[in-house]
Design a protein around this motif. Structure first.
Motif, PDB file in Angstrom:
ATOM      1  N   ARG A 163       0.827  -1.214   0.000  1.00 50.41           N
ATOM      2  CA  ARG A 163       0.000   0.000   0.000  1.00 50.41           C
ATOM      3  C   ARG A 163       0.864   1.268   0.000  1.00 50.41           C
ATOM      4  NH1 ARG A 163      -5.344  -0.793   0.977  1.00 50.41           N
ATOM      5  NH2 ARG A 163      -5.986  -2.868   1.650  1.00 50.41           N
ATOM      6  N   THR A 164       2.126   1.134   0.455  1.00 48.93           N
ATOM      7  CA  THR A 164       3.020   2.299   0.480  1.00 48.93           C
ATOM      8  C   THR A 164       3.251   2.840  -0.922  1.00 48.93           C
ATOM      9  OG1 THR A 164       4.128   1.355   2.409  1.00 48.93           O
ATOM     10  CG2 THR A 164       5.259   3.133   1.255  1.00 48.93           C
ATOM     11  N   LYS A 165       3.476   1.940  -1.884  1.00 53.11           N
ATOM     12  CA  LYS A 165       3.695   2.380  -3.261  1.00 53.11           C
ATOM     13  C   LYS A 165       2.458   3.057  -3.835  1.00 53.11           C
ATOM     14  CE  LYS A 165       7.041  -1.277  -4.293  1.00 53.11           C
ATOM     15  NZ  LYS A 165       7.339  -2.438  -5.159  1.00 53.11           N
ATOM     16  N   LEU A 166       1.292   2.491  -3.551  1.00 50.95           N
ATOM     17  CA  LEU A 166       0.056   3.082  -4.060  1.00 50.95           C
ATOM     18  C   LEU A 166      -0.199   4.439  -3.434  1.00 50.95           C
ATOM     19  CD1 LEU A 166      -2.228  -0.111  -4.043  1.00 50.95           C
ATOM     20  CD2 LEU A 166      -1.053   0.916  -5.987  1.00 50.95           C
ATOM     21  N   LYS A 167       0.057   4.556  -2.136  1.00 51.84           N
ATOM     22  CA  LYS A 167      -0.120   5.848  -1.461  1.00 51.84           C
ATOM     23  C   LYS A 167       0.864   6.881  -1.998  1.00 51.84           C
ATOM     24  CE  LYS A 167      -3.459   5.093   1.510  1.00 51.84           C
ATOM     25  NZ  LYS A 167      -4.729   5.894   1.454  1.00 51.84           N
ATOM     26  N   LEU A 168       2.085   6.434  -2.298  1.00 49.85           N
ATOM     27  CA  LEU A 168       3.087   7.355  -2.846  1.00 49.85           C
ATOM     28  C   LEU A 168       2.643   7.880  -4.200  1.00 49.85           C
ATOM     29  CD1 LEU A 168       5.879   8.655  -2.606  1.00 49.85           C
ATOM     30  CD2 LEU A 168       6.838   6.614  -3.688  1.00 49.85           C
ATOM     31  N   MET A 169       2.145   6.991  -5.060  1.00 53.56           N
ATOM     32  CA  MET A 169       1.659   7.444  -6.356  1.00 53.56           C
ATOM     33  C   MET A 169       0.447   8.352  -6.211  1.00 53.56           C
ATOM     34  SD  MET A 169       2.005   4.278  -9.016  1.00 53.56           S
ATOM     35  CE  MET A 169       1.608   5.395 -10.354  1.00 53.56           C
ATOM     36  N   GLU A 170      -0.413   8.030  -5.258  1.00 52.67           N
ATOM     37  CA  GLU A 170      -1.590   8.876  -5.039  1.00 52.67           C
ATOM     38  C   GLU A 170      -1.189  10.262  -4.562  1.00 52.67           C
ATOM     39  OE1 GLU A 170      -5.882   8.619  -2.660  1.00 52.67           O
ATOM     40  OE2 GLU A 170      -4.338   7.105  -2.337  1.00 52.67           O
ATOM     41  N   SER A 171      -0.128  10.336  -3.748  1.00 51.21           N
ATOM     42  CA  SER A 171       0.337  11.642  -3.262  1.00 51.21           C
ATOM     43  C   SER A 171       0.905  12.504  -4.379  1.00 51.21           C
ATOM     44  CB  SER A 171       1.391  11.442  -2.168  1.00 51.21           C
ATOM     45  OG  SER A 171       2.569  10.861  -2.704  1.00 51.21           O
ATOM     46  N   PHE A 172       1.395  11.850  -5.453  1.00 48.69           N
ATOM     47  CA  PHE A 172       1.902  12.593  -6.607  1.00 48.69           C
ATOM     48  C   PHE A 172       0.799  12.882  -7.626  1.00 48.69           C
ATOM     49  CE2 PHE A 172       6.076  10.918  -5.243  1.00 48.69           C
ATOM     50  CZ  PHE A 172       6.792  12.107  -5.246  1.00 48.69           C
ATOM     51  N   GLY A 173      -0.435  12.572  -7.266  1.00 55.28           N
ATOM     52  CA  GLY A 173      -1.561  12.894  -8.133  1.00 55.28           C
ATOM     53  C   GLY A 173      -1.898  11.843  -9.167  1.00 55.28           C
ATOM     54  N   ALA A 174      -1.404  10.628  -9.001  1.00 55.38           N
ATOM     55  CA  ALA A 174      -1.698   9.563  -9.969  1.00 55.38           C
ATOM     56  C   ALA A 174      -3.154   9.142  -9.862  1.00 55.38           C
ATOM     57  CB  ALA A 174      -0.794   8.367  -9.728  1.00 55.38           C
ATOM     58  N   THR A 175      -3.756   8.851 -10.990  1.00 56.03           N
ATOM     59  CA  THR A 175      -5.134   8.354 -10.994  1.00 56.03           C
ATOM     60  C   THR A 175      -5.139   6.857 -10.693  1.00 56.03           C
ATOM     61  OG1 THR A 175      -5.097   7.839 -13.357  1.00 56.03           O
ATOM     62  CG2 THR A 175      -5.747  10.082 -12.714  1.00 56.03           C
ATOM     63  N   LYS A 176      -6.332   6.334 -10.427  1.00 58.98           N
ATOM     64  CA  LYS A 176      -6.436   4.902 -10.160  1.00 58.98           C
ATOM     65  C   LYS A 176      -6.028   4.084 -11.379  1.00 58.98           C
ATOM     66  CE  LYS A 176      -9.432   3.923  -6.315  1.00 58.98           C
ATOM     67  NZ  LYS A 176     -10.502   3.033  -5.808  1.00 58.98           N
ATOM     68  N   LEU A 177      -6.334   4.599 -12.568  1.00 60.47           N
ATOM     69  CA  LEU A 177      -5.955   3.897 -13.783  1.00 60.47           C
ATOM     70  C   LEU A 177      -4.438   3.815 -13.908  1.00 60.47           C
ATOM     71  CD1 LEU A 177      -7.080   2.513 -16.302  1.00 60.47           C
ATOM     72  CD2 LEU A 177      -6.986   4.727 -17.469  1.00 60.47           C
ATOM     73  N   GLN A 178      -3.746   4.900 -13.566  1.00 57.48           N
ATOM     74  CA  GLN A 178      -2.288   4.898 -13.609  1.00 57.48           C
ATOM     75  C   GLN A 178      -1.701   3.952 -12.570  1.00 57.48           C
ATOM     76  OE1 GLN A 178      -1.814   9.175 -13.138  1.00 57.48           O
ATOM     77  NE2 GLN A 178      -1.156   9.390 -15.277  1.00 57.48           N
ATOM     78  N   MET A 179      -2.273   3.943 -11.369  1.00 56.53           N
ATOM     79  CA  MET A 179      -1.799   3.032 -10.331  1.00 56.53           C
ATOM     80  C   MET A 179      -2.017   1.576 -10.744  1.00 56.53           C
ATOM     81  SD  MET A 179      -2.733   4.797  -6.662  1.00 56.53           S
ATOM     82  CE  MET A 179      -4.425   5.224  -7.027  1.00 56.53           C
ATOM     83  N   LEU A 180      -3.136   1.330 -11.422  1.00 59.70           N
ATOM     84  CA  LEU A 180      -3.446  -0.025 -11.876  1.00 59.70           C
ATOM     85  C   LEU A 180      -2.422  -0.498 -12.903  1.00 59.70           C
ATOM     86  CD1 LEU A 180      -5.455  -2.447 -12.024  1.00 59.70           C
ATOM     87  CD2 LEU A 180      -6.605  -1.197 -13.859  1.00 59.70           C
TER      88      LEU A 180
END
Length: 268
Positions: A163-180
């Motif tokens: 979840r750390t990686k996903l939270k990091l991407m979310e903090s940089f403004g990544a969308t769910k599609l990008q995280m996926l």
């Protein structure tokens, strides 16, 4: 580039010898089983009318191979199995993505997943036969048996992703599609391959059950037909081909796993 030490070379040689020993033991175990089976039938410890024997299986195999019927039925079962694997893996990945994407959908559908997983799938056979006909009901059974387990395993794999990686991407403004696309699916490749290994066996079981119930071709049909006309050679040959087919499919998945590991180490 540094040369490996003599101690490391001895270790590699011992590992190779151990691997060859494992393969030799496997082959010997199979040979002993076939020999005991043949001798028990010849010495009338068992009734060969009920169990057949290896020498009769070879004769039946070549007789069926010469007229082409054996490979026709083998191809039908292989085609149905590959289609079932593809359908269940695709649907399972999409459903798992939906559950990851929407926690609301996951909470609503979770009880239904539990019920469907516990439901005896063979009870759905007559329904699939009525809805899909004798040919496509086999695909229905294959997907019904493997789909729910596939969804559960892939969803569980998604939850294990850091979840750390996903939270990091979310903090940089990544969308769910990008995280996926950039984290979740690439990190889930080992788990997807493990799911595929399980899926191979489950789909093959579903295909054979479907052929038992409604099909007019395939190895499952040959097993039912051979039992009805009391031709145990036909039954045993079909079962042996099923075992061979499962080994080949599992081997293909293992090769895919090795390729994925090499690609991952190369990129890392």
């Amino acid at each position: 580039m540094a040369m490996p030490s003599p101690l490391y070379e001895r270790y590699l040689r011992s590992q190779r010898r151990r691997q060859w020993l494992v393969w030799f033991a496997r082959l010997m175990l199979l040979a002993i089983f076939l020999l005991l089976w043949e001798l028990a039938a010849r010495w009338e410890w068992i009734d060969s009318m009920l169990t057949s024997k290896p020498s009769q299986l070879w004769t039946s195999f070549f007789d069926l191979a010469r007229n082409g019927s054996l490979f026709h039925h083998l191809w039908i079962t292989t085609q149905e199995t590959l289609a079932g694997i593809g359908l269940s893996m695709t649907a399972g990945i999409l459903a798992a993505i939906l559950f990851w994407w929407s926690s609301f959908a996951s909470r609503v559908l979770d009880p239904y997943m539990v019920v469907l997983n516990a439901l005896p799938k063979v009870a759905l056979g007559p329904i699939f036969y009525i809805w899909l006909g004798d040919r496509y009901s086999v695909y229905g059974m294959a997907v019904a048996i493997s789909l729910i387990v596939t969804i559960i395993m892939i969803e569980s794999g998604f939850k294990e992703i850091s979840r750390t990686k996903l939270k990091l991407m979310e903090s940089f403004g990544a969308t769910k599609l990008q995280m996926l696309g950039m984290v979740l699916l690439p990190a889930s490749v080992p788990h997807l391959i493990s799911t595929l290994k399980v899926n191979v066996g489950l789909t093959l079981v579903g295909v054979i059950m479907g052929e038992f119930l409604s099909s007019k071709a395939g190895l499952g049909y040959l097993i039912i037909y051979g039992g009805q006309v009391f031709q145990m050679n036909l039954v045993m040959v079909s079962i042996a081909l099923l075992a061979l087919l499962s080994v080949v499919l599992y081997g293909v998945v293992n090769l895919l796993e090795l390729y994925a590991k090499k690609k991952y180490h190369h990129e890392s």
